[in-house]
Design an enzyme around this catalytic site. Structure first.
Site, short mmCIF file in Angstrom:
data_model
loop_
_atom_site.label_atom_id
_atom_site.label_comp_id
_atom_site.label_asym_id
_atom_site.label_seq_id
_atom_site.Cartn_x
_atom_site.Cartn_y
_atom_site.Cartn_z
N SER A 1 9.25 -8.16 9.08
CA SER A 1 8.30 -7.64 8.10
C SER A 1 8.46 -6.14 8.01
CB SER A 1 6.88 -7.95 8.55
OG SER A 1 5.95 -7.13 7.89
N TYR B 1 1.37 -6.14 16.17
CA TYR B 1 2.11 -6.80 15.07
C TYR B 1 3.41 -6.04 14.80
CZ TYR B 1 3.26 -8.80 10.52
OH TYR B 1 3.91 -9.42 9.48
#
Length: 328
Positions: A161, A187
């Site tokens: 991502s 994350y």
């Protein structure tokens, strides 16, 4: 084999609006066996559908196959299996069943993931985002290695991502045992780990015909956002390091459809434009550009995610944490 692929657009001729079907083109995937983790929801589901409709046999491991059944109904050549990435025994059992069937594995797309979850730990005490997004997939790929080699020419796609720009991997404290937990740092770390995994896997596997890629799907509203508040999801700029800074590249902040979100994974897994290449981070259906650490761009891969030295150290740490060595 094994030469270094430059982290720069080819260019592919595709772009942010390309769908997974367009990225695949008229490629026939009959006889190809693929595993897509997370392949029953969001981007993973679309990835599974496009591969299966092109002729591939697609195995979709799910924590709760019964739940996944309705989602994949009507997709041809799709087999549901059981796997929980937070449970090491479950990963081993899934891999054992797959290997026992004797099938080669042509494509492995590690698409399952969680985002910005509150602090949770797996059975071993590892932080959930690092455990699910990176370590679980690391163990899975290690255990499926014989089947990837058997394919003679296999591809592994680590779905990452642009969240990787929130920070690199803290090799001294990856599980937030000592530092204060921050769901976005965690994350970012897990998504940087995905890219570093592809870098090192490609380096180790290319001579034996296994190439690896990291793919950023784009901003897509899926179930991945389930831990976010409405305020967070209403602002795609949440992933900007400093929220008050407007993103200088409005195109990079456009939300994609699920069909567009699955395009880069499918392209990395199947495109002959990438023959002989690997170890690179891709987005918008092309190899991404490398950008400096302080870049304010929404796109591009940051240096800490493609650093070969960090990639090697993360690999060795991961082998230690999961207790599985790659037999490369």
């Amino acid at each position: 084999m094994g030469h270094t692929t430059i982290q720069a657009p080819i260019p592919s001729g595709f772009g942010p609006h390309t769908t997974a079907r367009e990225a695949l083109g008229n490629r026939n995937l009959e006889g190809i066996v693929a595993i897509v983790t997370g392949g029953y929801s969001g981007i993973g589901l679309e990835t599974s559908r496009v591969l299966a409709e092109a002729g591939a046999t697609v195995i979709v491991p799910a924590r709760t196959p019964d739940k996944a059944k309705a989602a994949v109904a009507g997709i041809p050549r799709l087999e549901l299996e059981t796997l929980d990435l937070m449970d090491p025994d479950s990963i081993d059992n899934f891999a054992d069943r797959f290997l026992a069937a004797g099938r080669p594995l042509d494509i492995l797309i590690n698409s399952a993931g969680i985002m910005a979850a509150p602090l949770m730990r797996d059975a071993r005490g590892y932080e959930s985002q690092f455990a699910t997004n990176h370590l679980g997939h690391f163990q899975l790929t290690a255990r499926l290695w014989p089947a990837l080699l058997q394919a003679k020419s296999a591809r592994v796609v680590a779905v990452s991502s642009r969240g990787h720009r929130l920070g690199g991997v803290d090799l001294d404290d990856p599980n937030f045992d000592r530092r204060t937990y921050d769901k976005w740092k965690a994350y970012g770390q897990s998504k940087s780990a995905n890219v570093l995994f592809a870098v090192e896997l490609d380096k180790r596997g290319s001579a034996q015909g296994v190439r690896a890629f990291a793919a950023h799907p784009g901003l897509v509203m899926t179930d991945l956002s389930r831990h976010l508040s409405e305020e967070e999801t209403g602002r795609p700029k949440q992933i900007n390091d400093e929220q008050e800074k407007p993103a200088p590249d409005p195109e990079a902040d456009q939300f994609k459809t699920v069909e567009q979100g699955a395009a880069t994974s499918v392209w990395c897994a199947t495109s002959d434009q990438l023959d002989g290449m690997g170890g690179v981070y891709c987005e918008d259906v092309d190899i991404s550009e490398a950008v400096p650490a302080d870049s304010e761009k929404g796109t591009g891969v940051r240096p800490w995610a493609i650093d070969p030295d960090i990639a090697q150290r993360l690999w060795e740490l991961s082998e230690k944490l999961v207790g599985v060595k790659f037999t490369i």
